[in-house]
Design a protein around this motif. Structure first.
Motif, short mmCIF file in Angstrom:
data_model
loop_
_atom_site.label_atom_id
_atom_site.label_comp_id
_atom_site.label_asym_id
_atom_site.label_seq_id
_atom_site.Cartn_x
_atom_site.Cartn_y
_atom_site.Cartn_z
N LEU A 104 0.71 -1.36 0.03
CA LEU A 104 -0.01 0.02 0.20
C LEU A 104 0.86 1.43 0.01
O LEU A 104 0.41 2.35 0.48
N ARG A 141 -7.41 -8.98 -7.46
CA ARG A 141 -7.10 -7.61 -7.91
C ARG A 141 -8.27 -6.82 -8.12
O ARG A 141 -8.20 -5.56 -7.92
N LEU A 145 -9.19 -5.34 -5.13
CA LEU A 145 -8.36 -4.36 -4.35
C LEU A 145 -8.67 -2.70 -5.34
O LEU A 145 -8.78 -1.77 -4.57
N ARG A 146 -8.88 -3.09 -6.42
CA ARG A 146 -9.14 -1.98 -7.26
C ARG A 146 -10.59 -1.24 -6.84
O ARG A 146 -10.71 0.02 -7.02
N TRP A 183 -10.36 2.81 2.66
CA TRP A 183 -8.87 2.90 3.12
C TRP A 183 -8.45 4.10 4.14
O TRP A 183 -7.65 3.95 4.97
N ILE A 192 -3.42 5.55 -2.47
CA ILE A 192 -3.55 4.19 -2.76
C ILE A 192 -4.81 3.93 -3.68
O ILE A 192 -4.63 2.87 -4.30
N ARG A 193 -5.86 4.55 -3.05
CA ARG A 193 -7.02 4.22 -4.02
C ARG A 193 -6.80 4.64 -5.50
O ARG A 193 -7.13 3.93 -6.46
N SER A 243 -3.73 4.91 -7.05
CA SER A 243 -2.61 3.92 -7.60
C SER A 243 -3.04 2.63 -7.94
O SER A 243 -2.82 2.03 -8.89
N LEU A 244 -3.97 2.08 -7.08
CA LEU A 244 -4.46 0.99 -7.41
C LEU A 244 -5.56 0.54 -8.61
O LEU A 244 -5.66 -0.61 -9.08
N ALA A 290 -2.01 -2.74 -8.87
CA ALA A 290 -3.14 -3.70 -8.46
C ALA A 290 -2.40 -5.40 -8.31
O ALA A 290 -2.47 -5.98 -7.38
N HIS A 307 0.33 -5.99 -6.02
CA HIS A 307 -0.36 -5.92 -4.41
C HIS A 307 -0.90 -7.63 -4.16
O HIS A 307 -0.77 -7.96 -3.32
#
Length: 641
Positions: free
Chosen positions: A397, A509, A512-513, A520, A544-545, A547-548, A554, A557
């Motif tokens: 993260l 993935r 996460l996205r 977060w 982080i939101r 970049s993912l 993603a 990660h």
């Protein structure tokens, strides 16, 4: 660079476009010589700031001249015009990089600029002799070619889909060529292809070229290959363009000519190969099949840009043409250089643009005086210094950016070099090419460590600590001191991530996205401890939101989360920490553990002889409590010499 005709002692260069993507690199290289530089800028303060930020350090031979290409007489005062008339070389690289410029604006910038700079060249040549005029214009300009009568080809529109931006640049090219012939001053026209970032970092701040393709692939809008394998997108690094301009500016008796800066078509990746390379780095499916470029042009006119994902203005950069490169190859022979293979640089360029397109600014007060570098295939941020370097590896993260406050504190406390590394697939580093997630990261770090000679202090946070420890063990080196901040391998507490890690990679993935910024936010707020930290938890959540949304980040990660939580240790992981004793003397290792961590417990198999310091914080204490962390690390460094 082999420059055998150096006239810099008496050279004054008048340059436009000095704060552009090509211009900044050119100025940086020119300041390493003795030429006097007269830089046309709209604002001296802004120009100085931009050049400093790029790494230009010596301004002793730089004079800023305030003016504007779109204004009559370049907007120069009488005194500044007199200064400009002292130039013996002109480098004209000015003009806004914006393929969507309206026709009137494009004409004002490019045509007016060409007329005014050419007039300046005429005056210089008439009064004292102009040694060389060097014009930088896009590689698709047709005006380097002549008809059977020896006249330049005349075209109104290079292509039905051509933008006003390109068209006006090309007309400016023709005007300067004809003017140079009429007034008999030496002219070299340098035609860069689509420009990407320099070696070693691939830092590509100009996102309007190949960045358009990368964004389309990133967003899943590139299901087919535009034009197919007979088409290509010529590419060149901006430091190669700058080296060419610098060499030409130093030639005592320039021969003039037209120099397309691109490789031979047969030696370059075609569109199919290029898009497959980009898709591999971006961790998305490769385009299947091809669509004729004419179909895409028609579809764009109808508003259907989703067919290719390429904005209409960028289609002109994709071509099936071959270009005459004999003059360029002869020039590079004089320079003592060979043409670099762009495929070596593509992974760094792709990662840089992918990260840049998803970048959320860091909080105010973050260090900005760092430099960018590269070791092995990994991107680095940091500071030079004296003594043993610190190498810091971030955790999940995060990227190297979030470790900047810690890095700055260590640099100030110790004076040592400090380098913050992006893990493979994170931040600005390309994805690793290994099949196994953890082993691939370890091998990438090993390659990076191999470029550091002598003792180093290797510090890792979270999963970065496990990767650092494994790299130290596999290296066989005894000169690596190991600092482990909240080390994570097989020591997770029962939580929802264990369940998620058992899902298919694509599903994991996507989850996460899809996690919200608010979610977060809640997680990071648990680590703020109510303190006024330089890294705000809500900014981390936003970053982080964002970049993912990159499939590459993603995916990286997801792979490491699965390695942590799946329980598929394959033997090596369960004894990772216990092996530290046999691989590294305990007194040269340190563990800092945050007791308030909710996700992980202290590794039960950690060698008990390793120094162990507890702090009353949560998992992300190296980010939030960076001053205390740096103090502990600096003290430890002083005691293990």
């Amino acid at each position: 660079m082999n420059v055998h005709t150096n006239h810099e002692a008496t050279t004054t260069i008048f340059m436009t476009g000095s704060t552009g993507f090509i211009g900044k690199e050119t100025v940086k290289q020119l300041t390493q010589g003795d030429a006097q530089l007269l830089l046309l800028v709209r604002s001296e303060q802004r120009g100085r700031t931009m050049l400093k930020a790029y790494g230009v350090k010596d301004f002793d031979r730089i004079t800023f001249i305030t003016g504007d290409l779109s204004i009559s007489g370049l907007g120069l005062t009488a005194a500044d015009r007199e200064r400009a008339l002292e130039a013996s070389v002109i480098i004209h690289a000015g003009g806004t990089m914006d393929v969507t410029l309206e026709r009137k604006v494009a004409e004002q910038i490019f045509m007016n600029g060409a007329r005014e700079v050419a007039q300046l060249a005429q005056e210089i040549h008439r009064t004292r002799g102009l040694r060389h005029f060097i014009h930088v214009v896009g590689f698709m300009s047709p005006y380097g070619e002549r008809n059977e009568h020896g006249n330049y080809l005349q075209v109104e529109h290079v292509d039905n889909n051509e933008s006003a931006y390109e068209e006006m640049k090309f007309h400016a090219d023709l005007h300067i060529r004809e003017h140079a012939e009429q007034h008999n001053y030496p002219l070299s026209v340098v035609n860069p292809s689509t420009v990407v970032g320099p070696r070693p970092t691939g830092e590509t701040e100009q996102t309007g070229g190949i960045g358009l393709l990368i964004e389309a692939i990133q967003r899943g809008l590139m299901p087919v290959v535009p034009g197919g394998s007979s088409y290509w997108l010529p590419l060149v690094e901006n430091d190669i363009v700058a080296q060419t301009l610098v060499f030409l500016s130093r030639e005592a008796a320039p021969v003039g000519g037209t120099y397309p800066l691109l490789a031979r078509k047969e030696d370059s990746p075609n569109m199919k190969v290029l898009l497959h390379l980009l898709a591999q780095q971006l961790d998305v499916s490769k385009p299947i099949g091809a669509v004729p470029l004419s179909w895409i042009q028609w579809a764009m006119k109808s508003g259907g840009t989703r067919i290719s994902g390429v904005p209409a203005e960028s289609v002109a950069f994709i071509t099936n043409r071959s270009f005459p490169v004999e003059e360029t190859e002869a020039l590079f022979t004089r320079m003592g250089q060979s043409w670099p293979d762009i495929r070596e640089q593509l992974p760094l360029v792709t990662a840089d643009l992918d990260y840049r397109l998803r970048y959320t600014p860091l909080p105010e007060g973050f260090p900005t005086d760092y430099i960018r570098s590269r070791s092995g295939d990994m991107a680095m941020l940091g500071w030079e210094g004296e003594g043993e370097p610190w190498i810091i590896v971030h955790g999940l993260l995060q990227s190297a950016d979030e470790m900047l406050p810690l890095g700055r504190q260590l640099r100030e406390r110790t004076g040592n070099p400090v380098w913050l590394i992006d893990l493979a697939g994170f931040g600005r580093s390309p994805v690793h090419q290994g099949d196994e997630a953890f082993e691939g990261q370890v091998n990438a770090l090993l390659k990076a460590l191999g470029e550091f000679e002598g003792p180093v202090k290797l510090v890792g946070h979270s999963i970065g600590a496990a990767i650092a420890a494994a790299a130290q063990m596999h290296s066989g080196r005894t000169d690596i001191r190991l600092g482990l901040l909240q080390p994570v391998a097989n020591n997770s507490n029962p939580n929802v991530l264990r369940w998620i890690s058992r899902l298919p990679r694509g599903v994991m993935r996507s989850m996460l996205r899809g996690r919200s910024e608010k979610s977060w936010n809640r997680m990071f707020s648990a680590y703020s401890d109510g303190e006024d930290n330089s890294v705000r938890y809500h900014t981390m959540a936003k970053r982080i939101r964002s970049s993912l949304q990159s499939p590459r980040i993603a995916g990286a990660h997801a792979d490491l989360l699965r390695w942590i939580h799946s329980g598929q240790r394959k033997g090596a992981r369960s004894t990772l920490w216990a092996k530290l004793e046999s691989q590294h003397r305990a007194q040269n290792a340190l563990v800092i553990w945050g007791k308030a961590d909710r996700e992980y417990h202290y590794p039960r198999d950690m060698n008990p002889l390793i120094k162990h310091i507890e702090v009353p914080y949560g998992h992300y204490f190296p980010t939030f409590q960076y001053k205390e962390t740096a103090a502990i690390l600096a003290e430890w460094s002083d005691t293990v010499r």
